[in-house]
Design an enzyme around this catalytic site. Structure first.
Site, PDB file in Angstrom:
ATOM      1  CG  ASP A 107      -2.061   0.962   1.179  1.00 62.44           C
ATOM      2  OD1 ASP A 107      -3.082   0.731   0.503  1.00 62.44           O
ATOM      3  OD2 ASP A 107      -1.897   2.010   1.834  1.00 62.44           O
ATOM      4  CG  HIS A 272      -5.548  -3.637   0.844  1.00 59.09           C
ATOM      5  ND1 HIS A 272      -4.833  -3.287  -0.285  1.00 59.09           N
ATOM      6  CD2 HIS A 272      -5.185  -2.741   1.802  1.00 59.09           C
ATOM      7  CE1 HIS A 272      -4.086  -2.223  -0.036  1.00 59.09           C
ATOM      8  NE2 HIS A 272      -4.282  -1.883   1.225  1.00 59.09           N
TER       9      HIS A 272
END
Length: 292
Positions: A107, A272
């Site tokens: 990320d 994620h």
């Protein structure tokens, strides 16, 4: 109680004027630096770091503006530019005795890792990026109603003031939203770790917003300059990401290949927060990268 990566030592290292990073360091062998994402801290790597420490020196810092690292006030675009944050990471590794090291990021940390690999190709031997596109490509693929998934990108791109006030007024709900919505397995982030993430984010709203604001401005400029100059990643690169391409209508592997000629791109079924949801698989992918 302050949570820590079991078996790791903690250091605080000056990396720039008035900025020190908190980092967990463990293991021995060739070095790899692991950079966390949003809305997390270095703790997101706790499982992967323990696995890699069997034969690597593993360094897990909190990024500038996050966790227990320093959070300088945003005095201009460069304060939280990924170029600046990447220089922090190179300085950290150097201070710990590693002029060359492998680098993996998730990320936000993956955006920092990407910039570090472009700016410091002699330092970064291998690069892994988890669940991102490079900043310039990310903005290019966000369009129409499908861009609603990235509403936070647009909110935090606004000038200083309003985003900080809005997020600060409802910090736990805001940051908790992403922990809930982006996870395929809620058990991967247990209650104590979730609380640590929320505590850290609540204390870092201005710097987190500044990090995102940079990605709507100066980071785009830096990526565009490199694209125009034909700059490419020189090292072996591995990318693990969800199938965002199908959802948003783009070819993720092709976008990455334009930056990374020596690329191994994998579309995964994990959520994620993959380093917490599938640590064995992520550690295995990193080991495969390091063998290239």
């Amino acid at each position: 109680m302050t949570l820590a990566i079991s078996g790791f030592d903690y250091v605080r290292v000056p990396v720039a004027d008035g900025v020190s990073l908190n980092a967990a360091v463990g293991g021995s062998g060739s070095p790899i630096v692991l950079l966390h994402g949003f809305p997390q801290t270095h703790l997101m790597w706790r499982h992967v770091a323990a696995l890699l420490a069997a034969d690597h020196t593993v360094i897990c810092p909190d990024l500038r503006g996050y966790g227990a690292s320093d959070k300088p006030a945003e005095t201009g675009p460069s304060t939280y530019a990924k170029r600046t944050m990447a220089a922090d990471v190179v300085a950290l590794a150097g201070a710990l005795g590693h002029e060359r090291f492998a680098l993996a990021g998730h990320d936000r940390g993956a955006l920092v890792a990407f910039r570090a690999a472009l700016d410091h190709p002699r330092a970064v031997t291998h690069l892994a990026c988890l669940d991102i596109l490079p900043t310039l490509d990310m903005w290019d693929v966000m369009h129409g109603v499908t861009a609603a998934v990235g509403f936070h990108l647009y909110l935090m791109a606004q000038p200083p003031g309003l985003p900080e006030r809005m997020i600060g007024a409802t910090a736990d709900a805001f940051f908790g939203h992403f922990l809930d919505q982006w996870s395929a397995d809620p058990r991967a982030v247990p209650a104590d770790v979730r609380a640590a993430y929320l505590d850290a984010c609540r204390a870092a709203v201005p710097s987190i917003v500044a990090d995102y604001r940079a990605s709507a401005g100066v980071d785009v400029e830096h990526d565009r300059a490199d694209r125009d100059a034909g700059t490419r990643l020189r090292m072996p690169v591995a990318v693990l990401q969800q199938d965002w391409g199908s959802a948003l209508g783009y070819d993720a592997a092709a976008l990455w290949r334009a930056w990374a000629p020596d690329l191994e791109h994998s579309t995964v079924a994990w959520g994620h927060f993959m380093a917490e949801e599938a640590p064995d698989e992520v550690a295995g992918a990193l080991r495969t990268l390091l063998a290239r």
